[in-house]
Design a protein around this motif. Structure first.
Motif, PDB file in Angstrom:
ATOM      1  N   GLU A 261       0.811  -1.222   0.000  1.00  0.00           N
ATOM      2  CA  GLU A 261       0.000   0.000   0.000  1.00  0.00           C
ATOM      3  C   GLU A 261       0.844   1.271   0.000  1.00  0.00           C
ATOM      4  OE1 GLU A 261      -2.500  -3.258   1.840  1.00  0.00           O
ATOM      5  OE2 GLU A 261      -0.406  -2.601   1.938  1.00  0.00           O
ATOM      6  N   ILE A 262       2.028   1.223   0.605  1.00  0.00           N
ATOM      7  CA  ILE A 262       2.869   2.422   0.653  1.00  0.00           C
ATOM      8  C   ILE A 262       3.317   2.825  -0.748  1.00  0.00           C
ATOM      9  CG2 ILE A 262       5.147   1.340   0.923  1.00  0.00           C
ATOM     10  CD1 ILE A 262       3.913   4.269   3.054  1.00  0.00           C
TER      11      ILE A 262
ATOM     12  N   GLY B 244      -3.637   9.370  10.291  1.00  0.00           N
ATOM     13  CA  GLY B 244      -3.294   7.951  10.280  1.00  0.00           C
ATOM     14  C   GLY B 244      -1.818   7.702  10.487  1.00  0.00           C
ATOM     15  N   VAL B 245      -0.970   8.450   9.779  1.00  0.00           N
ATOM     16  CA  VAL B 245       0.475   8.243   9.897  1.00  0.00           C
ATOM     17  C   VAL B 245       0.947   8.620  11.300  1.00  0.00           C
ATOM     18  CG1 VAL B 245       2.752   8.904   9.040  1.00  0.00           C
ATOM     19  CG2 VAL B 245       0.866   8.598   7.434  1.00  0.00           C
ATOM     20  N   LYS B 246       0.405   9.697  11.852  1.00  0.00           N
ATOM     21  CA  LYS B 246       0.814  10.104  13.197  1.00  0.00           C
ATOM     22  C   LYS B 246       0.431   9.042  14.226  1.00  0.00           C
ATOM     23  CE  LYS B 246       0.689  15.083  12.333  1.00  0.00           C
ATOM     24  NZ  LYS B 246      -0.033  16.362  12.594  1.00  0.00           N
ATOM     25  N   ARG B 247      -0.726   8.423  14.042  1.00  0.00           N
ATOM     26  CA  ARG B 247      -1.124   7.370  14.978  1.00  0.00           C
ATOM     27  C   ARG B 247      -0.219   6.147  14.828  1.00  0.00           C
ATOM     28  NH1 ARG B 247      -7.105   4.492  15.718  1.00  0.00           N
ATOM     29  NH2 ARG B 247      -6.554   3.396  17.657  1.00  0.00           N
ATOM     30  N   VAL B 248       0.122   5.803  13.588  1.00  0.00           N
ATOM     31  CA  VAL B 248       1.041   4.690  13.358  1.00  0.00           C
ATOM     32  C   VAL B 248       2.388   4.994  14.013  1.00  0.00           C
ATOM     33  CG1 VAL B 248       2.356   3.425  11.603  1.00  0.00           C
ATOM     34  CG2 VAL B 248      -0.083   3.862  11.265  1.00  0.00           C
TER      35      VAL B 248
ATOM     36  N   SER C 292       1.635  -4.582  23.616  1.00  0.00           N
ATOM     37  CA  SER C 292       0.184  -4.468  23.714  1.00  0.00           C
ATOM     38  C   SER C 292      -0.357  -3.304  22.894  1.00  0.00           C
ATOM     39  CB  SER C 292      -0.238  -4.297  25.184  1.00  0.00           C
ATOM     40  OG  SER C 292       0.098  -5.445  25.943  1.00  0.00           O
ATOM     41  N   GLU C 293       0.511  -2.653  22.131  1.00  0.00           N
ATOM     42  CA  GLU C 293       0.061  -1.544  21.289  1.00  0.00           C
ATOM     43  C   GLU C 293      -1.064  -2.016  20.361  1.00  0.00           C
ATOM     44  OE1 GLU C 293       0.689   1.625  20.994  1.00  0.00           O
ATOM     45  OE2 GLU C 293       2.319   1.837  22.446  1.00  0.00           O
ATOM     46  N   PRO C 294      -2.153  -1.240  20.202  1.00  0.00           N
ATOM     47  CA  PRO C 294      -3.256  -1.640  19.318  1.00  0.00           C
ATOM     48  C   PRO C 294      -2.820  -1.647  17.857  1.00  0.00           C
ATOM     49  CG  PRO C 294      -3.538   0.635  20.050  1.00  0.00           C
ATOM     50  CD  PRO C 294      -2.393   0.076  20.834  1.00  0.00           C
ATOM     51  N   LEU C 295      -3.258  -2.679  17.138  1.00  0.00           N
ATOM     52  CA  LEU C 295      -2.902  -2.809  15.722  1.00  0.00           C
ATOM     53  C   LEU C 295      -4.124  -2.940  14.814  1.00  0.00           C
ATOM     54  CD1 LEU C 295       0.085  -5.325  16.047  1.00  0.00           C
ATOM     55  CD2 LEU C 295       0.241  -2.868  15.605  1.00  0.00           C
ATOM     56  N   ASP C 296      -5.302  -3.038  15.400  1.00  0.00           N
ATOM     57  CA  ASP C 296      -6.500  -3.271  14.593  1.00  0.00           C
ATOM     58  C   ASP C 296      -6.767  -2.149  13.597  1.00  0.00           C
ATOM     59  OD1 ASP C 296      -6.895  -5.631  15.911  1.00  0.00           O
ATOM     60  OD2 ASP C 296      -8.430  -4.865  17.284  1.00  0.00           O
ATOM     61  N   TYR C 297      -6.421  -0.929  13.955  1.00  0.00           N
ATOM     62  CA  TYR C 297      -6.716   0.218  13.093  1.00  0.00           C
ATOM     63  C   TYR C 297      -5.762   0.336  11.906  1.00  0.00           C
ATOM     64  CZ  TYR C 297      -2.598   2.700  14.740  1.00  0.00           C
ATOM     65  OH  TYR C 297      -1.300   3.066  14.976  1.00  0.00           O
ATOM     66  N   VAL C 298      -4.590  -0.317  11.993  1.00  0.00           N
ATOM     67  CA  VAL C 298      -3.542  -0.117  10.989  1.00  0.00           C
ATOM     68  C   VAL C 298      -3.998  -0.555   9.600  1.00  0.00           C
ATOM     69  CG1 VAL C 298      -1.160  -0.673  10.327  1.00  0.00           C
ATOM     70  CG2 VAL C 298      -1.751  -0.344  12.746  1.00  0.00           C
ATOM     71  N   GLY C 299      -4.817  -1.588   9.522  1.00  0.00           N
ATOM     72  CA  GLY C 299      -5.324  -2.023   8.231  1.00  0.00           C
ATOM     73  C   GLY C 299      -6.105  -0.927   7.525  1.00  0.00           C
ATOM     74  N   GLY C 300      -6.863  -0.131   8.286  1.00  0.00           N
ATOM     75  CA  GLY C 300      -7.593   0.989   7.699  1.00  0.00           C
ATOM     76  C   GLY C 300      -6.660   2.063   7.174  1.00  0.00           C
ATOM     77  N   VAL C 301      -5.560   2.299   7.889  1.00  0.00           N
ATOM     78  CA  VAL C 301      -4.558   3.258   7.415  1.00  0.00           C
ATOM     79  C   VAL C 301      -3.951   2.767   6.108  1.00  0.00           C
ATOM     80  CG1 VAL C 301      -2.337   4.356   7.939  1.00  0.00           C
ATOM     81  CG2 VAL C 301      -4.055   4.077   9.745  1.00  0.00           C
TER      82      VAL C 301
ATOM     83  N   TRP D 115      -3.789   4.506   2.304  1.00  0.00           N
ATOM     84  CA  TRP D 115      -2.574   4.611   1.493  1.00  0.00           C
ATOM     85  C   TRP D 115      -2.798   4.037   0.093  1.00  0.00           C
ATOM     86  CZ3 TRP D 115       1.739   2.557   5.346  1.00  0.00           C
ATOM     87  CH2 TRP D 115       1.871   3.460   6.393  1.00  0.00           C
ATOM     88  N   GLN D 116      -3.534   2.952   0.044  1.00  0.00           N
ATOM     89  CA  GLN D 116      -3.811   2.300  -1.237  1.00  0.00           C
ATOM     90  C   GLN D 116      -4.656   3.188  -2.138  1.00  0.00           C
ATOM     91  OE1 GLN D 116      -2.850  -0.765  -2.408  1.00  0.00           O
ATOM     92  NE2 GLN D 116      -4.010  -0.528  -4.306  1.00  0.00           N
ATOM     93  N   ALA D 117      -5.572   3.943  -1.530  1.00  0.00           N
ATOM     94  CA  ALA D 117      -6.550   4.704  -2.306  1.00  0.00           C
ATOM     95  C   ALA D 117      -6.077   6.108  -2.679  1.00  0.00           C
ATOM     96  CB  ALA D 117      -7.862   4.800  -1.527  1.00  0.00           C
ATOM     97  N   GLU D 118      -5.159   6.685  -1.918  1.00  0.00           N
ATOM     98  CA  GLU D 118      -4.757   8.067  -2.131  1.00  0.00           C
ATOM     99  C   GLU D 118      -3.272   8.151  -2.500  1.00  0.00           C
ATOM    100  OE1 GLU D 118      -6.994  10.181  -2.372  1.00  0.00           O
ATOM    101  OE2 GLU D 118      -8.658   9.131  -1.417  1.00  0.00           O
ATOM    102  N   HIS D 119      -2.906   9.294  -3.112  1.00  0.00           N
ATOM    103  CA  HIS D 119      -1.566   9.385  -3.705  1.00  0.00           C
ATOM    104  C   HIS D 119      -0.868  10.705  -3.355  1.00  0.00           C
ATOM    105  CE1 HIS D 119      -3.645   6.290  -5.971  1.00  0.00           C
ATOM    106  NE2 HIS D 119      -4.485   7.199  -6.419  1.00  0.00           N
ATOM    107  N   ARG D 120      -1.230  11.275  -2.225  1.00  0.00           N
ATOM    108  CA  ARG D 120      -0.748  12.610  -1.903  1.00  0.00           C
ATOM    109  C   ARG D 120       0.777  12.700  -1.777  1.00  0.00           C
ATOM    110  NH1 ARG D 120      -5.183  13.810  -3.377  1.00  0.00           N
ATOM    111  NH2 ARG D 120      -6.715  15.087  -2.255  1.00  0.00           N
ATOM    112  N   ALA D 121       1.417  11.686  -1.232  1.00  0.00           N
ATOM    113  CA  ALA D 121       2.870  11.764  -1.045  1.00  0.00           C
ATOM    114  C   ALA D 121       3.590  11.864  -2.385  1.00  0.00           C
ATOM    115  CB  ALA D 121       3.368  10.555  -0.260  1.00  0.00           C
ATOM    116  N   GLY D 122       3.200  11.023  -3.350  1.00  0.00           N
ATOM    117  CA  GLY D 122       3.819  11.094  -4.670  1.00  0.00           C
ATOM    118  C   GLY D 122       3.518  12.409  -5.367  1.00  0.00           C
ATOM    119  N   GLN D 123       2.299  12.903  -5.228  1.00  0.00           N
ATOM    120  CA  GLN D 123       1.938  14.188  -5.825  1.00  0.00           C
ATOM    121  C   GLN D 123       2.777  15.315  -5.240  1.00  0.00           C
ATOM    122  OE1 GLN D 123      -2.249  14.082  -4.879  1.00  0.00           O
ATOM    123  NE2 GLN D 123      -2.822  13.447  -6.958  1.00  0.00           N
TER     124      GLN D 123
END
Length: 349
Positions: free
Chosen positions: A155-156, A182-186, A199-208, A212-220
């Protein structure tokens, strides 16, 4: 005769009008600006080639081999009667053998937690030694799992794709805000994991990752930074020729600089170019810097193939990076405008 500057910088308008592609005006805006400056100074415009930004290193160059326990120890632990038995069994299943990076990170943290619980629940010295050895092994390898689950995911690559043009010029960028959050939370999660908090939560990372898969702001943003730097440097070179040539004004206090030139600065640069640069700067702070942190806090794990790309395209503190070069281009450009207009006693806004 100097053309009407309003005609030369009309590509700016498309950048902000509904119905245009979000970034459709950016290259035309910058090319038109250079041409406008050249015409007002009675010089020939020269548009330099724009060096392409390289793609983020390929996945096989980013993903690190994940150390694993030897099969003998795994087989032994899979027979021991505690929660670890089920964790190991999951890894030994068909699906467990082809875990995606995020699932592998989940497994590694669950293994460590389960093994620690087993130690506290058993009195057997032999099994305690085996568990301690397994925990030490997994703890040492955890940074690799963290790296693979952040910079090793597919996705990255979509977030950094360079095929989606330039950063849009719209005022309300909800996508940027979501990506930044999302990145700040990661980053917080990664920091905790590297500090030993499994014990850090990881369930939300899939949504992040999905974002990443859907948006392209970093490359832009990378595309825009490289384009803006090149065209600002082109315009600055023109200003330098005029600054170092015959003075713009004779020195009379009452003499005004050419109106067309002032209009190019106020409407073309301050009213258009600078506004877009401010958006780029805001987006850099919101997204690129957190991504910089995501990589920088994993420097000890970062594969060598990734280091040069990181240093030149993501490290916001490196003066040789695209971000350092853009900052230098902006500073030099404004300084040359100041020098030119000050010849007529005019100060910048």
């Amino acid at each position: 005769m100097v053309p009407d500057v309003r005609c030369l910088i009309m590509p700016l308008v498309c950048l902000y009008l509904a119905g245009c592609a979000p970034d459709s005006g950016v290259p035309d805006m910058m090319d038109g600006y250079v041409v406008s400056v050249a015409d007002a100074l009675e010089l020939r415009p020269e548009l330099s080639d724009i060096a392409p930004v390289p793609q983020i290193p390929r996945r096989r160059e980013r993903v690190l081999d994940m150390p694993d326990l030897d099969m003998g120890m795994l087989d032994f632990l899979s027979l021991y009667g505690c929660e670890l038995q089920y964790v190991v069994g999951e890894k030994n299943s068909i699906m467990g053998r082809v875990m995606q990076p995020l699932n592998r990170l989940r497994y590694e943290t669950r293994f460590i937690r389960a093994a620690e619980t087993c130690i506290s629940d058993t009195d057997g010295e032999g099994i305690q030694e085996v568990l301690e050895e397994a925990i030490a092994h997994k703890t040492e390898a955890l940074p690799v799992a963290v790296w693979n689950a952040t910079w090793g995911v597919e996705e990255i690559e979509r977030l950094f794709t360079l095929s989606q043009g330039y950063y849009p010029g719209s005022d309300d960028d909800k996508v940027l805000a979501e990506l930044s959050s999302g990145v700040k939370r990661v980053n917080q999660t990664v920091r905790g994991l590297l500090d030993g908090n499994t014990s850090e939560p990881l369930d939300y990372v899939g949504g992040v990752h999905q974002l990443w898969q859907a948006e392209h702001r970093a490359g832009q943003l990378l595309n825009s930074a490289r384009l803006m730097t090149a065209r600002l440097d082109d315009a600055t070179a023109l200003l330098v020729k005029r600054v170092e040539g015959v003075p713009l004004c004779s020195g009379s206090e009452s003499e005004e600089p050419p109106g067309e030139l002032v209009e190019i600065y106020t409407d073309g640069y301050v009213g258009g170019i600078k506004d877009y640069l401010d958006r780029i700067e805001h987006a850099k702070e919101a997204l690129i810097k957190p991504l910089d942190t995501l990589a920088a806090q994993q420097t000890e794990t970062m594969p060598s193939a990734f280091r040069d790309w990181y240093r030149l395209y993501l490290d916001t503190g490196n003066t040789d990076s695209v971000w350092g070069q853009l900052g230098s281009a902006v500073t030099a450009h404004k300084e040359r405008w100041r020098q030119l207009l000050s010849q007529c006693g005019t100060s910048l806004q």
